[in-house]
Design an enzyme around this catalytic site. Structure first.
Site, PDB file in Angstrom:
ATOM      1  N   TRP A   1       0.823  -1.215   0.000  1.00 14.44           N
ATOM      2  CA  TRP A   1       0.000   0.000   0.000  1.00 14.44           C
ATOM      3  C   TRP A   1       0.851   1.257   0.000  1.00 14.44           C
ATOM      4  O   TRP A   1       0.521   2.238  -0.656  1.00 14.44           O
ATOM      5  CB  TRP A   1      -1.011  -0.037   1.152  1.00 14.44           C
ATOM      6  CG  TRP A   1      -1.993  -1.140   0.919  1.00 14.44           C
ATOM      7  CD1 TRP A   1      -2.079  -2.314   1.598  1.00 14.44           C
ATOM      8  CD2 TRP A   1      -2.979  -1.213  -0.124  1.00 14.44           C
ATOM      9  NE1 TRP A   1      -3.064  -3.115   1.055  1.00 14.44           N
ATOM     10  CE2 TRP A   1      -3.630  -2.458   0.007  1.00 14.44           C
ATOM     11  CE3 TRP A   1      -3.371  -0.352  -1.142  1.00 14.44           C
ATOM     12  CZ2 TRP A   1      -4.654  -2.857  -0.856  1.00 14.44           C
ATOM     13  CZ3 TRP A   1      -4.396  -0.744  -1.992  1.00 14.44           C
ATOM     14  CH2 TRP A   1      -5.029  -1.985  -1.851  1.00 14.44           C
TER      15      TRP A   1
ATOM     16  N   LYS B   1     -12.322  -2.295   7.073  1.00 18.71           N
ATOM     17  CA  LYS B   1     -11.571  -3.339   7.764  1.00 18.71           C
ATOM     18  C   LYS B   1     -12.027  -3.451   9.220  1.00 18.71           C
ATOM     19  O   LYS B   1     -12.413  -4.500   9.685  1.00 18.71           O
ATOM     20  CB  LYS B   1     -10.064  -3.068   7.718  1.00 18.71           C
ATOM     21  CG  LYS B   1      -9.439  -3.406   6.371  1.00 18.71           C
ATOM     22  CD  LYS B   1      -9.112  -2.178   5.619  1.00 18.71           C
ATOM     23  CE  LYS B   1      -8.467  -2.378   4.279  1.00 18.71           C
ATOM     24  NZ  LYS B   1      -8.608  -3.581   3.543  1.00 18.71           N
TER      25      LYS B   1
ATOM     26  N   ASP C   1      -1.434   6.144   6.637  1.00 17.29           N
ATOM     27  CA  ASP C   1      -2.495   5.255   6.190  1.00 17.29           C
ATOM     28  C   ASP C   1      -2.665   4.210   7.290  1.00 17.29           C
ATOM     29  O   ASP C   1      -1.813   3.342   7.477  1.00 17.29           O
ATOM     30  CB  ASP C   1      -2.090   4.586   4.864  1.00 17.29           C
ATOM     31  CG  ASP C   1      -3.124   3.563   4.396  1.00 17.29           C
ATOM     32  OD1 ASP C   1      -4.120   3.345   5.099  1.00 17.29           O
ATOM     33  OD2 ASP C   1      -2.909   2.972   3.308  1.00 17.29           O
TER      34      ASP C   1
HETATM   35  C1  LIG Z   1      -3.468  -0.320   4.188  1.00 16.60           C
HETATM   36  C2  LIG Z   1      -4.419  -0.089   3.049  1.00 16.60           C
HETATM   37  N1  LIG Z   1      -4.393   1.084   2.423  1.00 16.60           N
HETATM   38  C3  LIG Z   1      -5.212   1.347   1.395  1.00 16.60           C
HETATM   39  C4  LIG Z   1      -6.113   0.403   0.934  1.00 16.60           C
HETATM   40  C5  LIG Z   1      -7.005   0.746  -0.233  1.00 16.60           C
HETATM   41  O1  LIG Z   1      -8.280   0.983   0.269  1.00 16.60           O
HETATM   42  P1  LIG Z   1      -9.519   1.316  -0.685  1.00 16.60           P
HETATM   43  O2  LIG Z   1      -9.879   0.047  -1.344  1.00 16.60           O
HETATM   44  O3  LIG Z   1     -10.543   1.818   0.297  1.00 16.60           O
HETATM   45  O4  LIG Z   1      -9.101   2.369  -1.631  1.00 16.60           O
HETATM   46  C6  LIG Z   1      -6.181  -0.831   1.564  1.00 16.60           C
HETATM   47  C7  LIG Z   1      -7.141  -1.854   1.074  1.00 16.60           C
HETATM   48  O5  LIG Z   1      -7.071  -3.008   1.359  1.00 16.60           O
HETATM   49  C8  LIG Z   1      -5.308  -1.088   2.639  1.00 16.60           C
HETATM   50  O6  LIG Z   1      -5.327  -2.260   3.244  1.00 16.60           O
END
Ligand SMILES: Cc1ncc(COP(=O)(O)O)c(C=O)c1O
Length: 373
Positions: A118, A211, A187
């Site tokens: 991520w 989550k 994040d």
């Molecule tokens: C740590 C993290 N950041 C960002 C995301 C992306 O999230 P979204 O699907 O809401 O854009 C995720 C999705 O699994 C994630 O686990």
């Protein structure tokens, strides 16, 4: 069409007993009582004459929901009015661009700490906006650990330092909240509200709700007053954090926010973040201890960096992994496959996963090893 009117609800109590232990990384397990509460309130919400999805987002009934969700989050994290709690759309992925768009200045640069998939995606978006410096990366070691902040190659004048507090795919977690010269943008999607956070060093924290805190469709963004002062001007209206701090600019994702209100109330009733953190530690310890018990299973992340939320592990004989996942599913342990880019097994044990779910997984791991070890 001549259809018989349906007089009976399709869901019966028996459906509830079919709920499995859901180890999905997200969208993920929600506290069952919040689902049942929502079900009860679905046709008519709070005497509003319609469901929460059908009433105006400017109505008094909806106002109460959003304010209550905001207050719950502030109370759980013990933060004051110098923090703004926003409910945005576009997923956590939108924040990868929105954060640099607002805070990465022309002529300035931002430090990025890359500990998994991520963070890798986030830095790609930041590069579209301006200059970035990779302050640390564990990519060469398959993201098997979180580097010590003392070893981060930081620029003291950076606009911000970007971290991913929990890497959902790779299974590592930063558990000590750093305090650095520059404000931190984090994040926290896959660990938000799973532990108390010391927000002293942070300027912006975001988390996709799906989550730990609610269904997909809303991203919770915390932004601090002091950091907002660094924000650039003349940004596209919807992508400017200032717009959303000032007012409810457009139609928010009302149903996800309504669920966040319920899940955060559930957390408060459980005793808040200290209480849930203790339970989360217990669940993670149960699972990591079981993995370490023999060399039939092994962990993909080094001790000290292991996630309390996404436990990633492998079987020593990779040919057995498919069978492991298939039999787990048959035992009511669903969605244990690792992310498609890494394979293996991943047990996401967010707040709403009961201890019994982890015990059932450990029990299955024992049986599987006895049969195939
Ligand atoms: C740590 C993290 N950041 C960002 C995301 C992306 O999230 P979204 O699907 O809401 O854009 C995720 C999705 O699994 C994630 O686990």
């Amino acid at each position: 069409m001549n259809q018989e009117p349906q007089t009976e609800a399709k869901t019966t109590p028996a459906d509830r007993s079919q709920r499995q232990f859901n180890f999905s990384a997200g969208p993920a397990v929600l506290p069952e009582e919040t689902l049942l509460e929502a079900k009860d309130e679905l046709p008519v919400f709070d005497n509003a004459g319609a469901s929460v999805m059908e009433i105006s987002h400017r109505s008094a009934a909806y106002d109460k929901v959003e304010e209550s969700a905001r207050e719950h989050i502030k109370s759980l994290l013990d933060i004051g009015d110098d923090w703004h709690v926003l409910f945005l759309q576009g997923g956590a992925s939108m924040q990868f661009y929105q954060a640099p768009l607002n805070f990465l200045t022309e002529g300035g640069s931002a430090d990025y700490v890359i500990t998994g998939r991520w963070g890798t995606k986030a830095i790609r978006e930041a590069r579209l906006v301006g200059d970035v410096n990779v302050a640390a990366s564990t990519e060469e070691d398959d993201f098997a650990y979180v580097p010590d902040p003392a070893d981060w190659d930081l620029n003291p004048d950076a606009d911000y330092v970007y971290i991913t507090t929990n890497e959902t795919v790779n299974g590592n977690q930063i558990t000590q909240d750093p305090v650095l010269d520059a404000p931190i943008v984090a994040d926290a999607s896959s660990e938000f509200l799973s532990r108390p956070m010391d927000l002293e060093g942070y300027g912006l924290v975001f988390a996709g709700a799906q989550k730990n805190v609610g269904p997909a469709g809303v991203t919770i963004v915390l932004v601090h007053d002091d950091f907002l002062e660094q924000k650039k001007d003349e940004l596209p209206t919807m992508l400017d954090y200032g717009t959303h701090v000032r007012k409810r600019f457009n139609t928010p994702p009302v149903f996800p926010i309504y669920m966040v209100e319920k899940v955060t109330r559930w957390l408060l009733n459980m005793g808040g973040l200290d209480a849930i953190h203790a339970i989360n530690k217990r669940k993670a310890t149960l699972l990591y201890d079981r993995i370490a018990q023999s060399d039939f299973y092994y962990c993909t992340v080094d001790e000290g960096s292991r996630s309390m939320m996404n436990v990633t592990f492998r079987l020593n004989d990779p040919d057995l992994e498919d069978l492991f996942l298939k039999q787990a599913e048959q035992r009511g342990l669903m969605s244990l496959a690792g992310h498609r880019t890494v394979g293996g097994v991943r047990a996401s044990i967010y707040n709403a996963m009961p201890v019994e779910g982890v015990e059932a997984l450990v029990d299955f791991m024992d049986t599987f090893e006895r049969t195939h070890g």
